[in-house]
Motif scaffolding. Structure first.
Motif, PDB file in Angstrom:
ATOM      1  N   PRO A  43     -66.715 -68.994 -17.080  1.00  0.00           N
ATOM      2  CA  PRO A  43     -66.327 -68.399 -18.356  1.00  0.00           C
ATOM      3  C   PRO A  43     -66.360 -66.876 -18.259  1.00  0.00           C
ATOM      4  O   PRO A  43     -67.177 -66.313 -17.532  1.00  0.00           O
ATOM      5  N   ASN A  44     -65.480 -66.228 -18.997  1.00  0.00           N
ATOM      6  CA  ASN A  44     -65.468 -64.769 -19.013  1.00  0.00           C
ATOM      7  C   ASN A  44     -65.857 -64.263 -20.404  1.00  0.00           C
ATOM      8  O   ASN A  44     -66.227 -65.052 -21.272  1.00  0.00           O
ATOM      9  N   SER A  45     -65.763 -62.968 -20.620  1.00  0.00           N
ATOM     10  CA  SER A  45     -66.183 -62.409 -21.911  1.00  0.00           C
ATOM     11  C   SER A  45     -65.341 -62.953 -23.057  1.00  0.00           C
ATOM     12  O   SER A  45     -65.845 -63.125 -24.171  1.00  0.00           O
ATOM     13  N   THR A  46     -64.076 -63.261 -22.813  1.00  0.00           N
ATOM     14  CA  THR A  46     -63.238 -63.854 -23.860  1.00  0.00           C
ATOM     15  C   THR A  46     -63.789 -65.215 -24.268  1.00  0.00           C
ATOM     16  O   THR A  46     -63.905 -65.516 -25.457  1.00  0.00           O
ATOM     17  N   THR A  47     -64.141 -66.024 -23.297  1.00  0.00           N
ATOM     18  CA  THR A  47     -64.719 -67.339 -23.579  1.00  0.00           C
ATOM     19  C   THR A  47     -65.980 -67.183 -24.418  1.00  0.00           C
ATOM     20  O   THR A  47     -66.143 -67.831 -25.456  1.00  0.00           O
ATOM     21  N   HIS A  48     -66.869 -66.320 -23.959  1.00  0.00           N
ATOM     22  CA  HIS A  48     -68.132 -66.105 -24.658  1.00  0.00           C
ATOM     23  C   HIS A  48     -67.909 -65.585 -26.075  1.00  0.00           C
ATOM     24  O   HIS A  48     -68.562 -66.039 -27.018  1.00  0.00           O
ATOM     25  N   ASN A  49     -66.983 -64.649 -26.226  1.00  0.00           N
ATOM     26  CA  ASN A  49     -66.719 -64.081 -27.552  1.00  0.00           C
ATOM     27  C   ASN A  49     -66.184 -65.129 -28.508  1.00  0.00           C
ATOM     28  O   ASN A  49     -66.527 -65.129 -29.693  1.00  0.00           O
ATOM     29  N   CYS A  75     -71.999 -58.138 -22.262  1.00  0.00           N
ATOM     30  CA  CYS A  75     -71.255 -56.894 -22.324  1.00  0.00           C
ATOM     31  C   CYS A  75     -71.169 -56.453 -23.778  1.00  0.00           C
ATOM     32  O   CYS A  75     -71.461 -57.219 -24.697  1.00  0.00           O
ATOM     33  N   LEU A  76     -70.754 -55.231 -23.985  1.00  0.00           N
ATOM     34  CA  LEU A  76     -70.661 -54.675 -25.332  1.00  0.00           C
ATOM     35  C   LEU A  76     -69.763 -55.520 -26.221  1.00  0.00           C
ATOM     36  O   LEU A  76     -70.039 -55.706 -27.409  1.00  0.00           O
TER      37      LEU A  76
END
Length: 88
Positions: A43-49, A75-76
């Motif tokens: 998963p990347n930051s998009t997934t997490h967001n 990440c921020l």
């Protein structure tokens, strides 16, 4: 998709996770996250967001915070997603 010989990628999963999250299906989004990781996709930051946003939209702020705290690569953007959705 797999029946047609098409393997889902990170973009496919992010779209699905986002759709579940936007529609209040946070458990399904989290299950999809597990499935994604089982398939060997990170998963990347998009997934997490998308997960964080969905939890916040569903009023599950403690769960969103707990999820955020489990992330190794925070990440921020992750904090921004939670703050924006919590303020509603």
């Amino acid at each position: 998709m797999k029946e047609k010989g098409v393997e889902p990628d990170i973009i496919t999963y992010n779209v699905l996770v986002g759709g579940f999250s936007r529609n209040g299906l946070t458990e399904e989004a989290l299950e999809l996250l597990d499935c994604m990781e089982t398939q060997g996709l990170k998963p990347n930051s998009t997934t997490h967001n998308r997960i964080i946003e969905g939890l916040c939209m569903a009023g599950k702020l403690k769960e969103a915070e707990a999820f955020l705290n489990t992330l190794e690569d925070k990440c921020l953007e992750n904090y921004s997603a939670m703050e924006a959705e919590a303020k509603g």
